[in-house]
Scaffold this active site. Structure first.
Site, mmCIF file in Angstrom:
data_model
loop_
_atom_site.group_PDB
_atom_site.id
_atom_site.type_symbol
_atom_site.label_atom_id
_atom_site.label_comp_id
_atom_site.label_asym_id
_atom_site.label_seq_id
_atom_site.Cartn_x
_atom_site.Cartn_y
_atom_site.Cartn_z
ATOM 1 N N LYS A 1 0.834 -1.205 0.000
ATOM 2 C CA LYS A 1 0.000 0.000 0.000
ATOM 3 C C LYS A 1 0.865 1.249 0.000
ATOM 4 O O LYS A 1 1.580 1.526 0.956
ATOM 5 C CB LYS A 1 -0.918 0.048 1.228
ATOM 6 C CG LYS A 1 -1.955 1.169 1.075
ATOM 7 C CD LYS A 1 -2.558 1.621 2.375
ATOM 8 C CE LYS A 1 -1.826 2.748 3.047
ATOM 9 N NZ LYS A 1 -1.894 4.051 2.348
ATOM 10 N N GLU B 1 10.416 0.705 10.004
ATOM 11 C CA GLU B 1 11.370 1.798 9.764
ATOM 12 C C GLU B 1 10.633 3.074 10.101
ATOM 13 O O GLU B 1 9.726 3.478 9.374
ATOM 14 C CB GLU B 1 11.804 1.828 8.294
ATOM 15 C CG GLU B 1 12.477 0.574 7.809
ATOM 16 C CD GLU B 1 13.937 0.482 8.216
ATOM 17 O OE1 GLU B 1 14.432 1.390 8.914
ATOM 18 O OE2 GLU B 1 14.575 -0.514 7.847
ATOM 19 N N CYS C 1 13.495 10.613 6.699
ATOM 20 C CA CYS C 1 13.526 10.088 8.072
ATOM 21 C C CYS C 1 14.914 10.246 8.685
ATOM 22 O O CYS C 1 15.052 10.449 9.878
ATOM 23 C CB CYS C 1 13.111 8.629 8.061
ATOM 24 S SG CYS C 1 13.979 7.717 6.797
ATOM 25 N N GLU D 1 10.466 15.193 15.493
ATOM 26 C CA GLU D 1 10.740 15.158 14.072
ATOM 27 C C GLU D 1 9.862 16.191 13.382
ATOM 28 O O GLU D 1 8.649 16.200 13.567
ATOM 29 C CB GLU D 1 10.402 13.763 13.554
ATOM 30 C CG GLU D 1 10.765 13.571 12.122
ATOM 31 C CD GLU D 1 10.516 12.153 11.674
ATOM 32 O OE1 GLU D 1 9.456 11.609 12.013
ATOM 33 O OE2 GLU D 1 11.381 11.601 10.985
HETATM 34 P P1 NAP Z 1 2.394 7.581 8.485
HETATM 35 O O1 NAP Z 1 1.256 8.452 8.748
HETATM 36 O O2 NAP Z 1 2.823 6.641 9.530
HETATM 37 O O3 NAP Z 1 2.072 6.815 7.144
HETATM 38 C C1 NAP Z 1 2.874 5.825 6.600
HETATM 39 C C2 NAP Z 1 2.006 4.850 5.837
HETATM 40 O O4 NAP Z 1 1.165 4.156 6.753
HETATM 41 C C3 NAP Z 1 1.075 5.495 4.834
HETATM 42 O O5 NAP Z 1 0.916 4.635 3.730
HETATM 43 C C4 NAP Z 1 -0.205 5.594 5.633
HETATM 44 O O6 NAP Z 1 -1.342 5.740 4.835
HETATM 45 C C5 NAP Z 1 -0.196 4.297 6.374
HETATM 46 N N1 NAP Z 1 -0.996 4.246 7.583
HETATM 47 C C6 NAP Z 1 -1.543 5.269 8.294
HETATM 48 N N2 NAP Z 1 -2.197 4.790 9.373
HETATM 49 C C7 NAP Z 1 -2.061 3.435 9.354
HETATM 50 C C8 NAP Z 1 -2.495 2.383 10.214
HETATM 51 N N3 NAP Z 1 -3.188 2.612 11.334
HETATM 52 N N4 NAP Z 1 -2.164 1.104 9.902
HETATM 53 C C9 NAP Z 1 -1.423 0.839 8.804
HETATM 54 N N5 NAP Z 1 -0.999 1.802 7.957
HETATM 55 C C10 NAP Z 1 -1.297 3.088 8.221
HETATM 56 O O7 NAP Z 1 3.687 8.401 8.156
HETATM 57 P P2 NAP Z 1 3.826 9.586 7.117
HETATM 58 O O8 NAP Z 1 3.426 10.846 7.800
HETATM 59 O O9 NAP Z 1 3.185 9.252 5.837
HETATM 60 O O10 NAP Z 1 5.398 9.517 6.838
HETATM 61 C C11 NAP Z 1 6.291 10.251 7.557
HETATM 62 C C12 NAP Z 1 6.976 9.393 8.605
HETATM 63 O O11 NAP Z 1 7.641 8.268 8.018
HETATM 64 C C13 NAP Z 1 8.053 10.144 9.315
HETATM 65 O O12 NAP Z 1 7.923 9.972 10.697
HETATM 66 C C14 NAP Z 1 9.340 9.516 8.818
HETATM 67 O O13 NAP Z 1 10.416 9.596 9.679
HETATM 68 C C15 NAP Z 1 8.942 8.139 8.563
HETATM 69 N N6 NAP Z 1 9.848 7.528 7.596
HETATM 70 C C16 NAP Z 1 10.763 6.612 8.032
HETATM 71 C C17 NAP Z 1 11.643 6.022 7.152
HETATM 72 C C18 NAP Z 1 12.636 5.013 7.607
HETATM 73 O O14 NAP Z 1 13.166 4.287 6.779
HETATM 74 N N7 NAP Z 1 12.936 4.902 8.863
HETATM 75 C C19 NAP Z 1 11.581 6.350 5.809
HETATM 76 C C20 NAP Z 1 10.656 7.281 5.386
HETATM 77 C C21 NAP Z 1 9.780 7.858 6.303
HETATM 78 P P3 NAP Z 1 -1.785 7.237 4.413
HETATM 79 O O15 NAP Z 1 -0.685 7.829 3.628
HETATM 80 O O16 NAP Z 1 -2.954 7.067 3.586
HETATM 81 O O17 NAP Z 1 -2.046 7.979 5.693
#
Ligand code: NAP
Ligand code: MG
Length: 480
Positions: A187, A261, A295, A392
């Site tokens: 997804k 991650e 990230c 962050e």
């Molecule tokens: P997010 O809200 O956690 O979303 C990540 C993914 O999870 C999206 O596809 C999101 O869908 C989905 N999602 C949301 N709620 C969910 C749930 N309850 N169960 C399963 N999936 C769910 O994060 P984001 O704001 O998009 O991304 C930013 C974050 O990602 C930052 O904190 C960043 O540090 C982290 N990140 C980490 C890495 C790493 O490798 N460590 C790499 C990149 C990013 P939707 O988009 O539709 O909400």
């Protein structure tokens, strides 16, 4: 749209936009299940171009029944995929890698349109790296018995990725899973689904057996349905720590294997003997690459007190030359913030920074009137207790702190709930080794920053998650 030099020089750049004619964006997209595009049963949603707010396409939302259909398709395909000799699976992965190279301009343009990132980054970083991950893991497919992690696949992987590197994160997830003989349901993020759908077309073009890769677009609820589906053997998630924690709780007690991650708040440590101009380039790359939607971004600059003034002066001068604007312009250094929601989070935390008494400085640049934008910004006078030093921000905002001794630098760098990455700038090799051995961070760069390579494992400590992606270590998550 063009930011000019803040000091004596003033440049005007003729726009050099990449043509979007190479991309064929459809009015609407279905889900990719069992090798075919089908309509989703949920409500369709729209993906927009964050640089213009233009609606790009209607995208299907997968509901629970769609998730179930995709998991069934992946299950049905898994046995045949796993039994195929590794050398045969490798051929598919090599083919996918080559198609990514052949279509790289198209993918890069689409990525920049849907995500807002500068074309020079999608063209030179995201897409070539995505191809490199497929090439790299293709090479492992017939050598799994030498991995040290067994050679039996787990089964069906449910994978959820964020919006900051949509195509690259897809490759990090899909390439090792397939190489090991797993099948996947992935997804993409709600705001950046289009390159994942283009990848689905690439799977068709590569004649990948139906069901080996399934792409389900949707929002958080689709992700939740996927990770909690009882027939998913392995959950791989990249995203926020809050959602990662919820996923870890929801799968606790099940047989599912999980890798997470999550976020980061990396320290970029500049010692007084560092080559200052190079360090400034590294600081800029560390926090303004991909608008800071990274990230492992170097969002906390720790600079040794004796050179702090000099570094800050040169840094501000350099930030004044960053060109912010049209992501498709090849001159652009800083593109659009990915969504209105992310922009308001950045604004909110920046306002908190000012309320807490830190001093804000933003590069003098004109922001386009449409779309979502935030100027390259730094905060000085930041203390460790400030929220901008702890949380962050996931945007082009740098917190600057100072230190006097290496021990103080290490203590400050480690004073974070996160532990994903760090940077060290110094002329002394011995200091690099000493400081690196004391930092609690999964990836440490020395005299460089934000370098990625498929042979190198990537992942965090503490609240940055667990498991590694990339390299031989990345196979562990997909084998038993
Ligand atoms: P997010 O809200 O956690 O979303 C990540 C993914 O999870 C999206 O596809 C999101 O869908 C989905 N999602 C949301 N709620 C969910 C749930 N309850 N169960 C399963 N999936 C769910 O994060 P984001 O704001 O998009 O991304 C930013 C974050 O990602 C930052 O904190 C960043 O540090 C982290 N990140 C980490 C890495 C790493 O490798 N460590 C790499 C990149 C990013 P939707 O988009 O539709 O909400
Ligand atoms: Mg979008």
């Amino acid at each position: 749209m063009v930011s000019t030099g803040s000091t004596n020089e003033s440049f005007e750049y003729a726009p050099a936009p990449e043509s979007r004619g190479i991309v064929d964006i459809k009015a609407s997209y279905g889900l990719f299940i069992d090798g075919k595009f089908v309509d989703g049963r949920g409500e369709a949603f729209k993906s927009v171009n964050p640089a213009t707010e233009e609606v790009l396409a209607e995208v299907s939302e997968a509901n629970e029944a769609d998730v179930d259909a995709a998991v069934k398709a992946a299950r049905k395909a898994q046995r045949g995929w796993a039994r195929m000799p590794g050398a045969e699976r490798a051929k598919y992965l090599f083919r996918i890698a080559r198609i990514i190279q052949e279509r790289s301009r198209e993918i890069a343009v689409l990525e920049s349109i849907d995500n807002g990132k500068p074309i020079k980054e999608s063209r030179d970083v995201d897409i070539p790296l995505a191809a490199a991950y497929f090439f790299y893991y293709a090479g492992w497919a017939d050598k799994l018995e030498y991995s040290g992690f067994g050679s039996t696949p787990l089964g069906v992987a449910g994978q959820v990725i964020p919006w900051n590197f949509p195509f690259l994160m897809l490759s990090w997830k899909i390439a090792p899973a397939l190489a090991c003989g797993n099948t996947v349901v992935l997804k993409p993020a709600e705001t950046t689904p289009l390159t994942a759908l283009l990848f689905a077309e690439i799977c068709q073009q590569a004649d990948l057996p139906p069901g080996v890769v399934n792409i389900l677009t949707g929002a958080g609820s689709t992700g939740q349905a996927l990770v909690s589906h009882p027939d998913v053997d392995k959950v791989a998630f990249t995203g926020s720590t809050a959602v990662g924690r919820a996923i870890a709780q929801s799968v606790a007690g099940s047989e599912k294997r999980v890798t997470l991650e999550l976020g980061g708040k990396a320290a970029n440590i500049v010692f007084d003997d560092a080559p200052i101009d190079q360090a400034v380039e590294g600081i800029v790359n560390g926090i303004f690459f991909n608008q800071g939607h990274v990230c492992c971004a170097g969002s906390r600059l720790l600079v040794q007190e004796s050179v702090a003034e000099d570094v800050l002066e040169r840094l501000k001068r350099r930030m004044g030359t960053l060109r912010l604007g049209d992501p498709l312009d090849k001159n652009t250094d800083v593109g659009a913030i990915n969504s209105a929601a992310q922009l308001s989070r950045i604004r909110e935390l920046s306002a908190v920074g000012e309320e807490e008494g830190a001093e804000r400085w933003s590069a003098p640049c004109e922001l386009p009137s449409n779309g979502f934008w935030f100027p390259p910004t730094l905060f000085t006078g930041v203390s460790q207790a400030h929220r901008i030093a702890r949380e962050e921000i996931f945007g082009p905002v740098l917190s600057v702190l100072t230190f006097r001794t290496p021990a103080e630098a290490v203590a400050k760098a480690n004073n974070s709930p996160y532990g994903l990455s760090a940077g060290i700038w110094t002329e002394k090799g011995s200091r690099i080794l000493q400081v690196a051995s004391e930092l609690r961070a999964g990836v440490i760069w020395a005299n460089t920053f934000n370098k990625f390579d498929p042979t190198s494992p990537f992942g965090g400590y503490k609240e940055s998650g667990y498991g590694r992606e990339g390299g031989r270590h990345g196979l562990e998550a997909y084998l038993r």
